[in-house]
Design a protein around this motif. Structure first.
Motif, PDB file in Angstrom:
ATOM      1  N   PRO A   1       0.813  -1.226   0.000  1.00 46.06           N
ATOM      2  CA  PRO A   1       0.000   0.000   0.000  1.00 46.06           C
ATOM      3  C   PRO A   1       0.848   1.279   0.000  1.00 46.06           C
ATOM      4  O   PRO A   1       1.051   1.917   1.029  1.00 46.06           O
ATOM      5  N   THR A   2       1.348   1.651  -1.192  1.00 49.90           N
ATOM      6  CA  THR A   2       2.153   2.868  -1.320  1.00 49.90           C
ATOM      7  C   THR A   2       1.592   3.746  -2.435  1.00 49.90           C
ATOM      8  O   THR A   2       0.865   3.277  -3.322  1.00 49.90           O
ATOM      9  N   SER A   3       1.977   5.027  -2.418  1.00 48.62           N
ATOM     10  CA  SER A   3       1.525   5.959  -3.455  1.00 48.62           C
ATOM     11  C   SER A   3       2.052   5.571  -4.830  1.00 48.62           C
ATOM     12  O   SER A   3       1.428   5.857  -5.851  1.00 48.62           O
ATOM     13  N   GLY A   4       3.210   4.926  -4.865  1.00 45.50           N
ATOM     14  CA  GLY A   4       3.756   4.472  -6.142  1.00 45.50           C
ATOM     15  C   GLY A   4       2.894   3.420  -6.796  1.00 45.50           C
ATOM     16  O   GLY A   4       2.871   3.292  -8.023  1.00 45.50           O
ATOM     17  N   ALA A   5       2.188   2.644  -5.996  1.00 41.27           N
ATOM     18  CA  ALA A   5       1.212   1.652  -6.462  1.00 41.27           C
ATOM     19  C   ALA A   5       1.816   0.698  -7.499  1.00 41.27           C
ATOM     20  O   ALA A   5       2.702  -0.083  -7.177  1.00 41.27           O
ATOM     21  N   LEU A   6       1.351   0.764  -8.739  1.00 37.06           N
ATOM     22  CA  LEU A   6       1.669  -0.256  -9.728  1.00 37.06           C
ATOM     23  C   LEU A   6       3.163  -0.434  -9.951  1.00 37.06           C
ATOM     24  O   LEU A   6       3.667  -1.554 -10.008  1.00 37.06           O
ATOM     25  N   TYR A   7       3.892   0.674 -10.097  1.00 38.76           N
ATOM     26  CA  TYR A   7       5.319   0.522 -10.396  1.00 38.76           C
ATOM     27  C   TYR A   7       6.091  -0.004  -9.192  1.00 38.76           C
ATOM     28  O   TYR A   7       7.048  -0.768  -9.337  1.00 38.76           O
ATOM     29  N   TYR A   8       5.652   0.378  -7.985  1.00 39.53           N
ATOM     30  CA  TYR A   8       6.323  -0.139  -6.796  1.00 39.53           C
ATOM     31  C   TYR A   8       6.085  -1.638  -6.675  1.00 39.53           C
ATOM     32  O   TYR A   8       7.012  -2.408  -6.369  1.00 39.53           O
ATOM     33  N   MET A   9       4.863  -2.084  -6.939  1.00 38.06           N
ATOM     34  CA  MET A   9       4.552  -3.514  -6.906  1.00 38.06           C
ATOM     35  C   MET A   9       5.425  -4.265  -7.912  1.00 38.06           C
ATOM     36  O   MET A   9       5.987  -5.327  -7.609  1.00 38.06           O
ATOM     37  N   ALA A  10       5.501  -3.732  -9.137  1.00 39.42           N
ATOM     38  CA  ALA A  10       6.280  -4.389 -10.185  1.00 39.42           C
ATOM     39  C   ALA A  10       7.766  -4.433  -9.825  1.00 39.42           C
ATOM     40  O   ALA A  10       8.451  -5.428 -10.080  1.00 39.42           O
ATOM     41  N   ASP A  11       8.256  -3.357  -9.222  1.00 36.63           N
ATOM     42  CA  ASP A  11       9.655  -3.298  -8.823  1.00 36.63           C
ATOM     43  C   ASP A  11       9.962  -4.363  -7.784  1.00 36.63           C
ATOM     44  O   ASP A  11      10.971  -5.076  -7.873  1.00 36.63           O
ATOM     45  N   ARG A  12       9.082  -4.496  -6.795  1.00 37.18           N
ATOM     46  CA  ARG A  12       9.329  -5.461  -5.723  1.00 37.18           C
ATOM     47  C   ARG A  12       9.198  -6.905  -6.202  1.00 37.18           C
ATOM     48  O   ARG A  12       9.912  -7.791  -5.727  1.00 37.18           O
ATOM     49  N   LEU A  13       8.287  -7.135  -7.131  1.00 43.18           N
ATOM     50  CA  LEU A  13       8.022  -8.501  -7.567  1.00 43.18           C
ATOM     51  C   LEU A  13       8.867  -8.934  -8.767  1.00 43.18           C
ATOM     52  O   LEU A  13       9.083 -10.134  -8.966  1.00 43.18           O
ATOM     53  N   GLY A  14       9.323  -7.961  -9.561  1.00 49.11           N
ATOM     54  CA  GLY A  14      10.041  -8.329 -10.775  1.00 49.11           C
ATOM     55  C   GLY A  14      11.401  -7.693 -10.955  1.00 49.11           C
ATOM     56  O   GLY A  14      12.167  -8.135 -11.810  1.00 49.11           O
ATOM     57  N   GLY A  15      11.700  -6.642 -10.207  1.00 45.63           N
ATOM     58  CA  GLY A  15      12.986  -5.976 -10.354  1.00 45.63           C
ATOM     59  C   GLY A  15      12.852  -4.551 -10.854  1.00 45.63           C
ATOM     60  O   GLY A  15      11.767  -4.099 -11.217  1.00 45.63           O
ATOM     61  N   ARG A  16      13.982  -3.846 -10.901  1.00 46.10           N
ATOM     62  CA  ARG A  16      13.974  -2.416 -11.170  1.00 46.10           C
ATOM     63  C   ARG A  16      13.423  -2.082 -12.554  1.00 46.10           C
ATOM     64  O   ARG A  16      12.683  -1.120 -12.717  1.00 46.10           O
ATOM     65  N   ARG A  17      13.783  -2.851 -13.579  1.00 44.05           N
ATOM     66  CA  ARG A  17      13.313  -2.510 -14.929  1.00 44.05           C
ATOM     67  C   ARG A  17      11.812  -2.714 -15.074  1.00 44.05           C
ATOM     68  O   ARG A  17      11.136  -1.942 -15.755  1.00 44.05           O
TER      69      ARG A  17
END
Length: 509
Positions: free
Chosen positions: A97-113
């Motif tokens: 639950p962060t303001s970054g939402a979608l990109y933060y989720m993707a970063d944590r689950l798949g990596g920086r790119r």
């Protein structure tokens, strides 16, 4: 005789999580004011979806791309698939639950790119949504002025109205999230009451209505394409465009109490309530059409305004058009709030040019003021082509869809790929996670292809679908900027590990 139930049979509500502590675990020092409740969080996504904005603004588009049959059945089918997307996205939102939402989720689950490209797609979609919503409100305002005072809207005057609406939304968002929450709560009841009044008036006042057969089976093709299946697929844009923006609940999670549950519920509730209300609205409009061709070529420039005028007369049409315009203003205001939080969060992780400016937060209102101004400024630029091309508004709506829809699927796909490595939040789908998740990913893959296709034949400069070009441009720019910012961009693993507290404090002004 009573007995004690086994422990695994006792169902207790999940404990209210310490959201500030959870945010620090995710890597961020809380700087935004957590003043929004669960209803307010639902209200912002419901307001952004806004059936009185999307359905009314794109009704004319739907009349030529399949007609009533595609609008009604398309709404029902698209709504079901979007609900699957919303359910799957809500599950990941509960975990992050962060303001970054979608990109933060993707970063944590798949990596920086993964996070990087998801963020740029999400940002494109959100900014395109502001442009589409507020430009639609400007079109309806022009129609209202035409009915009331005989004002003749032009491309230039519509654009000026659009700029005034953007300025209004920027100012309202500068007062803080509490005002935004109050306005969104009012917006829910305004939308529901507005749909009820419009549908009720169109059901009981006109002397003549179209038949059930017409509303649910009449197919109209003004696209120039011969294949009816292709035309029907393009006609789904009305529903898919309207059913977007529900990630607003996730973007406002850092300002929501019990966000790990409330933001997830907000996404799902906003979709199913909009699904029901939108179907009623589209049916009410379609039954009340008096002259199909005249409605399509309305002097107001807005076919639903002509439906109201023919069915209810000048006075009734003017009053209900005002109801729609106010709903659209609520919608645009909510979208500016969501987009500005995305700009703030993306800048907080050093992803945007000038990030040090855009992540600044007002010490008085705890609002990301520069991010608000950037969001409305870029939205204004996106709508500039409307001064030169009648098809530009359709291009803006397509930009919204082509940007934001793939961004929804990426964290869902990565969550599925992670399997047991993903730790669910307090709101989750349990054993339904995989079937719903894969349904969501499949649907997004289909509509992403569909909305890159040309909508008119023959394909000319004026009828070209520029969504695919916009998508290519943003991906190229994101790729180029990656090599500039890749050393500074990154989401932290826990507060204080990826950046110093002093760096965050520099953003409080």
């Amino acid at each position: 005789m009573s007995r004690t139930a086994p422990t695994d049979e006792i169902r207790k509500p999940p404990p209210v999580q310490d959201e500030e502590a959870r945010l620090r675990e995710l890597g961020y020092q809380p700087v935004l004011a957590r003043r929004m409740g669960g209803f307010g969080n639902f209200a912002i996504s419901f307001s952004v979806i806004s059936v009185l904005s999307g359905c009314m603004t794109l009704y004319g588009f739907g009349m030529g791309t399949g007609g009533p049959a595609v609008m009604l059945w398309g709404w029902a089918g698209v709504g079901l698939f979007v609900l699957c997307v919303g359910l799957a996205l809500a599950e990941v939102t509960s975990a992050y639950p962060t303001s970054g939402a979608l990109y933060y989720m993707a970063d944590r689950l798949g990596g920086r790119r993964w996070g990087w490209y998801t963020g740029w797609l999400n940002l494109l979609g959100l900014l395109g949504a502001i442009a589409g919503i507020d430009y639609g409100a400007a079109l309806f305002t022009g129609a209202f002025l035409n009915l009331q005072w005989g004002f003749q809207p032009t491309a230039g005057s519509t654009f000026l109205i659009f700029l005034a609406i953007l300025l209004l939304h920027a100012v309202l968002n500068l007062f803080g999230v509490r005002l935004v929450s109050v306005l969104n709560s009012i917006s829910v009841w305004w939308h529901l009451a507005g749909v009820a009044v419009i549908v009720g008036a169109l059901a009981f006042i006109p002397d003549r209505h179209q038949s059930v057969d017409f509303v649910f089976t009449e197919f109209v093709n003004d696209t120039g394409w011969a294949n009816p299946f292709y035309v029907a697929a393009i006609g789904l844009l009305l529903a898919q465009y309207t059913f977007s923006g529900y990630d607003a609940s996730a973007h406002l999670s850092e300002e929501t109490s019990n966000a790990s549950v409330a933001a997830a519920k907000g996404i799902v509730r906003a979709i199913w309530v909009s699904w029901i209300a939108g179907f009623a609205l589209l049916a009410g409009l379609s039954f009340a059409i008096q002259d199909y061709a005249a409605t399509q070529n309305s002097a107001t420039g807005v076919p639903p305004a002509q439906i109201l005028l023919d069915a209810l007369g000048s006075g009734g049409a003017t009053a209900l058009l005002l109801v729609v315009i106010v709903a659209q203003l609520f919608c645009g205001n909510a979208e500016v709030a969501a987009a500005s939080r995305m700009v703030f969060a993306f800048s907080r992780d050093n992803a945007l040019p000038g990030s040090a400016i855009w992540r600044k937060v007002s010490g008085r209102t705890q609002t990301p003021v520069p991010a608000v101004w950037l969001a409305v400024a870029v939205a204004a630029l996106l709508a500039v082509p409307s001064l030169y091309s009648a098809t530009a508004y359709g291009a803006v709506t397509a930009i919204n869809v082509i940007g934001i829809t793939p961004a929804y699927a990426i964290p869902i796909y990565l969550r599925l790929r992670a399997g047991d490595r993903f730790t669910p939040g307090p709101w989750n789908l349990g054993r339904w996670s995989k079937p719903i998740g894969w349904t969501a990913v499949g649907w997004v893959a289909i509509v992403t292809v569909l909305f890159c296709l040309p909508q008119k034949s023959p394909v000319t400069v004026d009828t070209m679908n520029y969504a695919v070009i916009a998508l290519a441009v943003v991906l190229v720019l994101a790729s180029v900027w990656w090599y500039v910012a890749r050393r500074s961009y990154g989401t932290p693993t826990a507060y204080g590990t990826a950046r110093e507290e002093a760096e965050i404090s520099e953003g409080i002004v």
